[in-house]
Scaffold this motif. Sequence first.
Motif, PDB file in Angstrom:
ATOM      1  N   ARG A 249     -20.892  14.761   1.464  1.00  0.00           N
ATOM      2  CA  ARG A 249     -20.087  15.764   1.342  1.00  0.00           C
ATOM      3  C   ARG A 249     -19.082  15.816   0.074  1.00  0.00           C
ATOM      4  NH1 ARG A 249     -16.943  16.633   6.835  1.00  0.00           N
ATOM      5  NH2 ARG A 249     -16.256  18.422   5.688  1.00  0.00           N
ATOM      6  N   ARG A 250     -19.286  14.506  -0.510  1.00  0.00           N
ATOM      7  CA  ARG A 250     -18.294  14.366  -1.746  1.00  0.00           C
ATOM      8  C   ARG A 250     -16.723  14.607  -1.525  1.00  0.00           C
ATOM      9  NH1 ARG A 250     -19.864  18.836  -5.117  1.00  0.00           N
ATOM     10  NH2 ARG A 250     -20.627  19.742  -3.359  1.00  0.00           N
ATOM     11  N   VAL A 251     -16.345  13.738  -0.335  1.00  0.00           N
ATOM     12  CA  VAL A 251     -15.072  13.847  -0.204  1.00  0.00           C
ATOM     13  C   VAL A 251     -14.379  12.429  -0.452  1.00  0.00           C
ATOM     14  CG1 VAL A 251     -14.810  15.585   1.466  1.00  0.00           C
ATOM     15  CG2 VAL A 251     -15.566  13.454   2.329  1.00  0.00           C
ATOM     16  N   VAL A 252     -12.911  12.370  -0.940  1.00  0.00           N
ATOM     17  CA  VAL A 252     -12.530  11.032  -1.349  1.00  0.00           C
ATOM     18  C   VAL A 252     -12.430  10.220  -0.150  1.00  0.00           C
ATOM     19  CG1 VAL A 252     -10.424  10.114  -2.386  1.00  0.00           C
ATOM     20  CG2 VAL A 252     -11.398  12.320  -3.146  1.00  0.00           C
ATOM     21  N   TRP A 253     -12.241  10.335   1.010  1.00  0.00           N
ATOM     22  CA  TRP A 253     -12.007   9.433   2.118  1.00  0.00           C
ATOM     23  C   TRP A 253     -13.361   8.602   2.378  1.00  0.00           C
ATOM     24  CZ3 TRP A 253     -15.853   9.947   5.672  1.00  0.00           C
ATOM     25  CH2 TRP A 253     -16.288  11.300   6.298  1.00  0.00           C
ATOM     26  N   ALA A 254     -14.399   8.987   1.672  1.00  0.00           N
ATOM     27  CA  ALA A 254     -15.751   8.174   1.968  1.00  0.00           C
ATOM     28  C   ALA A 254     -15.593   6.590   1.645  1.00  0.00           C
ATOM     29  CB  ALA A 254     -16.565   8.675   1.021  1.00  0.00           C
TER      30      ALA A 254
END
Length: 240
Positions: free
Chosen positions: A39-44
């Motif tokens: 999903r290309r989100v920083v929390w990954a």
Amino acid sequence: MHFLETLLNAHLTIGGVPILWREIIGNVFGLASAVGGMRRVVWAWPVGIVGNLLLLTVFLGGVFHTPQNLDLYGQAGRQVMFLVVSVYGWRQWARARAAGRREPEETDPARSIVAAVEPRWATARERVGIVVAAVVLTVAFGYLFEALGSWGPWPDAWIFTGSLLATYGMARGWTEFWLIWVGVDIVGVPLLLKAGYYPSAVLYIVYGAFVIWGFVVWLRTQRARPSVVPAAERAMTTGR
């Protein structure tokens, strides 16, 4: 101290085989991190770091006295590598997100997100670098893990190397990083099954299906905007 020992030794038994809860939980965090990466989100990145810390204690089986009691230095070493590369990726994606723009979410076009990275193919030069690094590092780590007495040193060396390249590729936004993960899974599943790390082996199989899905998602996003590369990401990619 007693709490720590209880946490390290907590396990369940399936078919007469003891399975550590920290191996299960660590892999769940790893899968959650992969979902965030798709999903290309920083929390990954921070979620993945938690999983890495747990799995580090699992694959140093001889040190932490796991049921398998095997030291897989490549598997353990890649958790340390993940920690280092994840800090880099976390920083890169956070910078890109701060300078990014909103776009439709792949899984729900009615919603919008601020994507932390713009998917792209690696350049020809970067692909050559990937191949050279894959060969050189696999050979180097193979000899190193063999000298250290790692169980299954050569497949372990490829798993370590492929994981390094895939994680770095994810941080840079290279769509190819999903395909590198496929190669890691193909080698990782037989190794982990043979070593008795069943939850990790099962999750590698799940990863195999997931990374194909992730590759398709990134490829769709890339094709939808083939010529749009944010200036902030260009600066990170080229160093200018």
